[in-house]
Scaffold this motif. Structure first.
Motif, PDB file in Angstrom:
ATOM      1  N   PRO A 169      39.721  28.393  48.606  1.00 25.89           N
ATOM      2  CA  PRO A 169      38.917  29.181  47.667  1.00 25.89           C
ATOM      3  C   PRO A 169      37.517  29.524  48.141  1.00 25.89           C
ATOM      4  O   PRO A 169      36.927  30.500  47.658  1.00 25.89           O
ATOM      5  CB  PRO A 169      38.886  28.300  46.416  1.00 25.89           C
ATOM      6  CG  PRO A 169      40.188  27.589  46.441  1.00 25.89           C
ATOM      7  CD  PRO A 169      40.390  27.262  47.897  1.00 25.89           C
ATOM      8  N   TYR A 170      36.942  28.756  49.060  1.00 24.78           N
ATOM      9  CA  TYR A 170      35.619  29.090  49.569  1.00 24.78           C
ATOM     10  C   TYR A 170      35.665  30.022  50.785  1.00 24.78           C
ATOM     11  O   TYR A 170      34.628  30.461  51.271  1.00 24.78           O
ATOM     12  CB  TYR A 170      34.856  27.813  49.930  1.00 24.78           C
ATOM     13  CG  TYR A 170      34.376  27.020  48.736  1.00 24.78           C
ATOM     14  CD1 TYR A 170      34.354  27.565  47.452  1.00 24.78           C
ATOM     15  CD2 TYR A 170      33.929  25.707  48.883  1.00 24.78           C
ATOM     16  CE1 TYR A 170      33.916  26.830  46.362  1.00 24.78           C
ATOM     17  CE2 TYR A 170      33.484  24.963  47.791  1.00 24.78           C
ATOM     18  CZ  TYR A 170      33.477  25.539  46.529  1.00 24.78           C
ATOM     19  OH  TYR A 170      33.032  24.807  45.445  1.00 24.78           O
ATOM     20  N   SER A 191      44.220  23.680  55.828  1.00 27.46           N
ATOM     21  CA  SER A 191      43.161  23.218  54.935  1.00 27.46           C
ATOM     22  C   SER A 191      43.159  24.019  53.634  1.00 27.46           C
ATOM     23  O   SER A 191      42.118  24.508  53.191  1.00 27.46           O
ATOM     24  CB  SER A 191      41.782  23.274  55.594  1.00 27.46           C
ATOM     25  OG  SER A 191      40.837  22.521  54.850  1.00 27.46           O
ATOM     26  N   PRO A 192      44.314  24.167  52.989  1.00 30.40           N
ATOM     27  CA  PRO A 192      44.391  25.020  51.799  1.00 30.40           C
ATOM     28  C   PRO A 192      43.574  24.505  50.618  1.00 30.40           C
ATOM     29  O   PRO A 192      43.252  25.271  49.712  1.00 30.40           O
ATOM     30  CB  PRO A 192      45.881  25.038  51.471  1.00 30.40           C
ATOM     31  CG  PRO A 192      46.401  23.741  52.019  1.00 30.40           C
ATOM     32  CD  PRO A 192      45.620  23.544  53.288  1.00 30.40           C
ATOM     33  N   LEU A 211      37.747  21.400  45.130  1.00 34.57           N
ATOM     34  CA  LEU A 211      38.399  20.602  44.087  1.00 34.57           C
ATOM     35  C   LEU A 211      37.406  20.077  43.060  1.00 34.57           C
ATOM     36  O   LEU A 211      37.807  19.626  41.984  1.00 34.57           O
ATOM     37  CB  LEU A 211      39.155  19.430  44.720  1.00 34.57           C
ATOM     38  CG  LEU A 211      40.221  19.807  45.753  1.00 34.57           C
ATOM     39  CD1 LEU A 211      40.995  18.570  46.186  1.00 34.57           C
ATOM     40  CD2 LEU A 211      41.173  20.873  45.215  1.00 34.57           C
ATOM     41  N   GLN A 212      36.119  20.132  43.378  1.00 32.33           N
ATOM     42  CA  GLN A 212      35.095  19.696  42.430  1.00 32.33           C
ATOM     43  C   GLN A 212      34.372  20.871  41.781  1.00 32.33           C
ATOM     44  O   GLN A 212      33.465  20.674  40.970  1.00 32.33           O
ATOM     45  CB  GLN A 212      34.082  18.803  43.161  1.00 32.33           C
ATOM     46  CG  GLN A 212      34.710  17.528  43.706  1.00 32.33           C
ATOM     47  CD  GLN A 212      33.770  16.761  44.623  1.00 32.33           C
ATOM     48  OE1 GLN A 212      32.779  17.299  45.102  1.00 32.33           O
ATOM     49  NE2 GLN A 212      34.086  15.490  44.848  1.00 32.33           N
ATOM     50  N   ASP A 213      34.790  22.082  42.123  1.00 33.41           N
ATOM     51  CA  ASP A 213      34.132  23.259  41.569  1.00 33.41           C
ATOM     52  C   ASP A 213      34.474  23.404  40.086  1.00 33.41           C
ATOM     53  O   ASP A 213      35.653  23.302  39.706  1.00 33.41           O
ATOM     54  CB  ASP A 213      34.590  24.506  42.328  1.00 33.41           C
ATOM     55  CG  ASP A 213      33.696  25.690  42.030  1.00 33.41           C
ATOM     56  OD1 ASP A 213      33.795  26.241  40.922  1.00 33.41           O
ATOM     57  OD2 ASP A 213      32.885  26.056  42.903  1.00 33.41           O
ATOM     58  N   PRO A 214      33.498  23.655  39.230  1.00 32.19           N
ATOM     59  CA  PRO A 214      33.756  23.765  37.788  1.00 32.19           C
ATOM     60  C   PRO A 214      34.798  24.823  37.417  1.00 32.19           C
ATOM     61  O   PRO A 214      35.563  24.626  36.468  1.00 32.19           O
ATOM     62  CB  PRO A 214      32.379  24.116  37.209  1.00 32.19           C
ATOM     63  CG  PRO A 214      31.404  23.575  38.186  1.00 32.19           C
ATOM     64  CD  PRO A 214      32.048  23.731  39.532  1.00 32.19           C
ATOM     65  N   ASP A 272      39.277  33.560  43.236  1.00 32.23           N
ATOM     66  CA  ASP A 272      38.900  34.480  44.317  1.00 32.23           C
ATOM     67  C   ASP A 272      37.384  34.621  44.423  1.00 32.23           C
ATOM     68  O   ASP A 272      36.825  34.722  45.525  1.00 32.23           O
ATOM     69  CB  ASP A 272      39.478  35.877  44.067  1.00 32.23           C
ATOM     70  CG  ASP A 272      40.983  35.967  44.222  1.00 32.23           C
ATOM     71  OD1 ASP A 272      41.590  35.016  44.757  1.00 32.23           O
ATOM     72  OD2 ASP A 272      41.544  36.996  43.815  1.00 32.23           O
ATOM     73  N   ALA A 273      36.739  34.652  43.270  1.00 27.67           N
ATOM     74  CA  ALA A 273      35.295  34.914  43.227  1.00 27.67           C
ATOM     75  C   ALA A 273      34.462  33.775  43.803  1.00 27.67           C
ATOM     76  O   ALA A 273      33.251  33.917  44.002  1.00 27.67           O
ATOM     77  CB  ALA A 273      34.862  35.193  41.793  1.00 27.67           C
TER      78      ALA A 273
END
Length: 293
Positions: A169-170, A191-192, A211-214, A272-273
């Motif tokens: 995601p990043y 590294s998915p 995994l810690q992103d709100p 995605d954002a």
């Protein structure tokens, strides 16, 4: 059995599971048990590489699982020190020997050897021979940019079936995925879950995990799923293949428990954002034959 992956059809008609188990950085003494656990939980794709030093244990895990060889999609990768036509053929035989197999499902060039690109082309031509001889069911590459893909394809005959790249995601690799779509190449994510940001010393977001992103934890709470399951489901929503690494039994089981729900288009777009446009791992063009020891 925990679950079963959906399948992706490669550009030569071969079917590959969308979700698999990766074994990068899995200690050899833990790899066989992890592979056995994964296969008994319903995984049917195992991804390794010559440079990982655990091909032998992957083969042992497959045997110990009791799952028929014909049901397991096995990928390994050719390291740069073995690039070149004849060297590739020898390295392939060595990998098969360590795995204890008589054929591979997917054989990848691990990185482009940009300073010796002629040897990259020669290695891929050897892989084409292995494909023509029926010793591997599909061939492809790993860590190739659109530029490197084009440089390879103008000098070879077989479009890579897969390009395995850093993707999470990043770092969502939109431009590369668009190029793949136009060429009929499957995008596979190493590294998915974004763990590369935790272990790679020069990662620009070192210590920061998706995994810690709100955004992701809130979606996880909504579905009663773990953040890892949300991220892996995000890959599936995009038609990607993902190969999360784990040697922990409950995490191996959790990671395949993603085929009983779906994200909405808005949720997928919200993930995605999170893209930063910055890779966490190494620049593929900087990799040399001795880069990993």
């Amino acid at each position: 059995m925990t679950g079963k992956s959906t399948m992706i059809t490669l550009n030569n008609g071969v079917q590959m599971p969308a979700l698999g188990l990766g074994v990068f950085q899995s200690p050899p003494e833990e790899t066989a048990t992890a592979v056995t656990t994964a296969l008994q939980d319903g995984y049917r794709l195992i991804d390794t590489a010559a440079v990982y030093g655990n091909e032998k244990e992957v083969g042992e895990g497959i045997v110990a699982s009791g799952v028929d060889r014909g049901e397991v999609f096995v990928t390994t990768k050719l390291w740069l020190s073995d690039f070149g036509h004849d060297a590739t053929l020898r390295a392939f035989d060595a990998s098969l020997g360590r795995l204890g197999l008589d054929y591979l499902d997917l054989y990848l060039l691990h990185f482009p050897y940009t300073s010796e690109f002629d040897s990259t082309v020669a290695a891929y031509k050897a892989a084409q021979k292995l494909l023509a001889d029926g010793r591997v069911r599909a061939i492809g590459v790993s860590n190739f940019s659109p530029e490197r893909l084009n440089g390879l394809m103008v000098r070879t005959d077989v479009v890579p079936a897969v390009n395995q790249v850093e993707l999470h995601p990043y770092f969502i690799q939109g431009e590369l995925r668009e190029a793949h779509a136009g060429l009929g190449i499957v995008t596979q994510a190493w590294s998915p879950l974004g763990a590369v940001n935790l272990y790679w010393p020069d990662a620009p977001y070192a210590g920061k995990s998706p995994l810690q992103d709100p955004v992701i934890t809130q979606i996880a709470a909504r579905y009663g799923k773990t953040p890892a399951q949300i991220v892996l489901r995000w890959h599936i929503e995009h038609g990607l293949s993902a190969i999360p690494k784990s040697v922990t039994p409950h995490r191996i089981a959790e990671n395949i428990g993603i085929f009983n729900f779906a994200l909405t288009a808005d949720e997928t777009a919200a993930v995605d954002a999170l893209d930063t446009g910055l890779r966490g791992g190494p620049d593929p063009d900087s990799i040399k034959a001795d880069s990993f020891g």
